[in-house]
Motif scaffolding. Sequence first.
Motif, PDB file in Angstrom:
ATOM      1  N   GLU A 224      67.309  50.337  39.494  1.00  0.00           N
ATOM      2  CA  GLU A 224      67.486  49.145  40.131  1.00  0.00           C
ATOM      3  C   GLU A 224      67.269  49.688  41.653  1.00  0.00           C
ATOM      4  N   ARG A 225      66.295  48.370  42.106  1.00  0.00           N
ATOM      5  CA  ARG A 225      66.055  48.518  43.619  1.00  0.00           C
ATOM      6  C   ARG A 225      66.842  47.393  44.155  1.00  0.00           C
ATOM      7  N   GLY A 226      67.987  47.403  44.237  1.00  0.00           N
ATOM      8  CA  GLY A 226      68.821  46.265  44.922  1.00  0.00           C
ATOM      9  C   GLY A 226      69.058  45.056  44.006  1.00  0.00           C
ATOM     10  N   SER A 227      68.836  44.956  42.760  1.00  0.00           N
ATOM     11  CA  SER A 227      69.202  44.217  41.887  1.00  0.00           C
ATOM     12  C   SER A 227      68.681  44.548  40.326  1.00  0.00           C
ATOM     13  N   PRO A 228      69.584  44.477  39.267  1.00  0.00           N
ATOM     14  CA  PRO A 228      69.407  44.784  37.777  1.00  0.00           C
ATOM     15  C   PRO A 228      68.004  44.482  37.427  1.00  0.00           C
ATOM     16  N   LEU A 229      67.349  43.226  38.047  1.00  0.00           N
ATOM     17  CA  LEU A 229      65.943  42.817  37.471  1.00  0.00           C
ATOM     18  C   LEU A 229      64.886  43.510  38.366  1.00  0.00           C
TER      19      LEU A 229
ATOM     20  N   HIS B 286      67.864  46.606  49.105  1.00  0.00           N
ATOM     21  CA  HIS B 286      66.825  47.147  48.610  1.00  0.00           C
ATOM     22  C   HIS B 286      66.602  48.506  48.763  1.00  0.00           C
ATOM     23  N   ILE B 287      66.087  49.239  47.816  1.00  0.00           N
ATOM     24  CA  ILE B 287      65.492  50.356  47.826  1.00  0.00           C
ATOM     25  C   ILE B 287      64.235  50.464  47.678  1.00  0.00           C
ATOM     26  N   PHE B 288      63.460  51.014  48.681  1.00  0.00           N
ATOM     27  CA  PHE B 288      62.015  50.621  48.662  1.00  0.00           C
ATOM     28  C   PHE B 288      61.242  51.646  47.498  1.00  0.00           C
TER      29      PHE B 288
ATOM     30  N   GLU C 290      54.939  56.340  70.782  1.00  0.00           N
ATOM     31  CA  GLU C 290      55.246  55.948  69.301  1.00  0.00           C
ATOM     32  C   GLU C 290      56.320  54.696  69.239  1.00  0.00           C
ATOM     33  N   ARG C 291      56.046  54.028  68.364  1.00  0.00           N
ATOM     34  CA  ARG C 291      57.014  52.715  67.922  1.00  0.00           C
ATOM     35  C   ARG C 291      57.883  53.092  66.337  1.00  0.00           C
ATOM     36  N   ALA C 292      59.000  53.048  66.612  1.00  0.00           N
ATOM     37  CA  ALA C 292      59.925  53.508  65.480  1.00  0.00           C
ATOM     38  C   ALA C 292      61.110  52.680  65.363  1.00  0.00           C
ATOM     39  N   GLY C 293      61.511  52.379  63.836  1.00  0.00           N
ATOM     40  CA  GLY C 293      62.641  51.593  63.715  1.00  0.00           C
ATOM     41  C   GLY C 293      63.175  51.775  62.418  1.00  0.00           C
ATOM     42  N   ASN C 294      64.310  51.206  62.275  1.00  0.00           N
ATOM     43  CA  ASN C 294      65.059  51.421  60.804  1.00  0.00           C
ATOM     44  C   ASN C 294      65.124  49.875  60.544  1.00  0.00           C
ATOM     45  N   ARG C 295      64.725  49.666  59.069  1.00  0.00           N
ATOM     46  CA  ARG C 295      64.733  48.400  58.542  1.00  0.00           C
ATOM     47  C   ARG C 295      65.567  48.362  57.241  1.00  0.00           C
ATOM     48  N   ALA C 296      66.696  47.373  57.351  1.00  0.00           N
ATOM     49  CA  ALA C 296      67.559  47.200  55.901  1.00  0.00           C
ATOM     50  C   ALA C 296      67.134  45.916  55.380  1.00  0.00           C
ATOM     51  N   VAL C 297      66.861  45.877  54.040  1.00  0.00           N
ATOM     52  CA  VAL C 297      66.500  44.765  53.519  1.00  0.00           C
ATOM     53  C   VAL C 297      67.275  44.047  52.377  1.00  0.00           C
TER      54      VAL C 297
ATOM     55  N   GLY D  47      66.484  59.792  55.544  1.00  0.00           N
ATOM     56  CA  GLY D  47      66.747  60.182  54.108  1.00  0.00           C
ATOM     57  C   GLY D  47      67.378  59.178  53.369  1.00  0.00           C
ATOM     58  N   ASP D  48      68.219  58.081  53.854  1.00  0.00           N
ATOM     59  CA  ASP D  48      68.765  57.210  53.038  1.00  0.00           C
ATOM     60  C   ASP D  48      67.713  56.229  52.328  1.00  0.00           C
ATOM     61  N   ARG D  49      67.705  56.024  51.054  1.00  0.00           N
ATOM     62  CA  ARG D  49      66.582  55.297  50.510  1.00  0.00           C
ATOM     63  C   ARG D  49      66.974  53.891  50.875  1.00  0.00           C
ATOM     64  N   HIS D  50      67.856  53.465  51.313  1.00  0.00           N
ATOM     65  CA  HIS D  50      68.249  51.997  51.492  1.00  0.00           C
ATOM     66  C   HIS D  50      67.750  51.567  52.924  1.00  0.00           C
ATOM     67  N   ILE D  51      67.404  52.743  53.769  1.00  0.00           N
ATOM     68  CA  ILE D  51      66.942  52.417  55.029  1.00  0.00           C
ATOM     69  C   ILE D  51      65.449  52.610  55.174  1.00  0.00           C
ATOM     70  N   SER D  52      64.395  51.696  55.520  1.00  0.00           N
ATOM     71  CA  SER D  52      62.988  52.174  55.537  1.00  0.00           C
ATOM     72  C   SER D  52      62.592  52.572  56.995  1.00  0.00           C
TER      73      SER D  52
END
Length: 386
Positions: free
Chosen positions: A220-225, A98-100, A317-324, A113-118
């Motif tokens: 497209e945010r991870g799917s054509p739909l 997914h792209i947020f 601070e609490r910080a992390g990287n999310r991939a969906v 800076g990578d849109r696939h990583i939140s």
Amino acid sequence: MAKTQHQQGLPKFSGALDKFKYEETTPEIGREYPNVNIVDDLLNAENADEILRDVAITISQRGVVFFRAQNNLTNELQMEFVNRLGRSVGKPESSSVHIFPLAPAHVPEGGTGDRHISYVNSTAFKYMFEKMPNMDKRRFDAAEWHTDIQFEPVPADYTSLRVHKLPESGGDTLWASGYELYNRLSKPYQDFVDGLTVTCRADCVLMAMQRKGEQIEEGERGSPLNVGRSLTAVHPVVRTNPVTGWKSIYSVGQFSKRINEVNQYESDELLKKFYGMIQDNHDLQVRFRWRNPNDIAIWDNRSTFHRATFDYLNLGERAGNRAVGIGEAPYFDPNSKSRAEALGVKKAEETTKMASGGHMAHGHHMATGHHATNGHHASNGHHMVH
């Protein structure tokens, strides 16, 4: 919404995970593999395809799985991991990561800076959502129960969150089982909610966009739909998980706005009931403490809900990287079963077989579909802990 595409019976494990020690975090939800390295033991294994499929099935059955201190897991490998999990159990070829939908005008400090990583942290959260209508101080202490990107026509299958910056204390994340939420409804109530649909919409994202002047990613945010600006979708209230074939309540949280087949008052009652059942039944929840930098959780959004805890003000601070990962369009299969019903039927069959003098053949699965670590079967249907 009704389809028949889930696997018949419990999915079969290859046994590739049997050598790894684990513990069930609670009876209903959660499992931790304390010594597994995702890169070395899973992604780069000679039998990686088999082992990743077993991991995906385990996540779908247990809801969420935890791994500690994944210090060699890069953002690129994290995206590969979550995408391959979905591929291993048959997600559509058109689905990826997914792209947020919000394209922020700036990348917060520490962001990729990578849109696939939140980039998930308290500073970014407050930047986007502070001073919104009805967002009072207490709302920052605990996020609402939700499932990821429910507002997309093709929402998330597996999400991975790797937390790399920890406060002195606090910042735990909680998950709740949608399977068990459905199980706790009476049969007449289950029959009533089966087949209902819910309209989901990302009001919080749309309002944040308007306030901050951010742009919506319309491609497209991870799917054509998953395209356009509406951030609205209609999904089943009860969703069939395609990996397990089990029913789960799906309409919980901030994105679920209206159950379509009933009036507004009844819709509000139902949505409040589902949410309240999670709040009132802590035994269908698991609470995870992030102990080390790069601890990671991977969960199945089709049958779990989660929430963060913002209780670490002035503690760091609490910080992390999310991939969906993106899965399939949600559906309800009227021939699918609740987890309790599916496991109960299986157990009854095994009981009848054993009572008649038959023996269980080695290499097959007990009711939960889990192996015992020595290749034989544990009487409770779970792996034996090393």
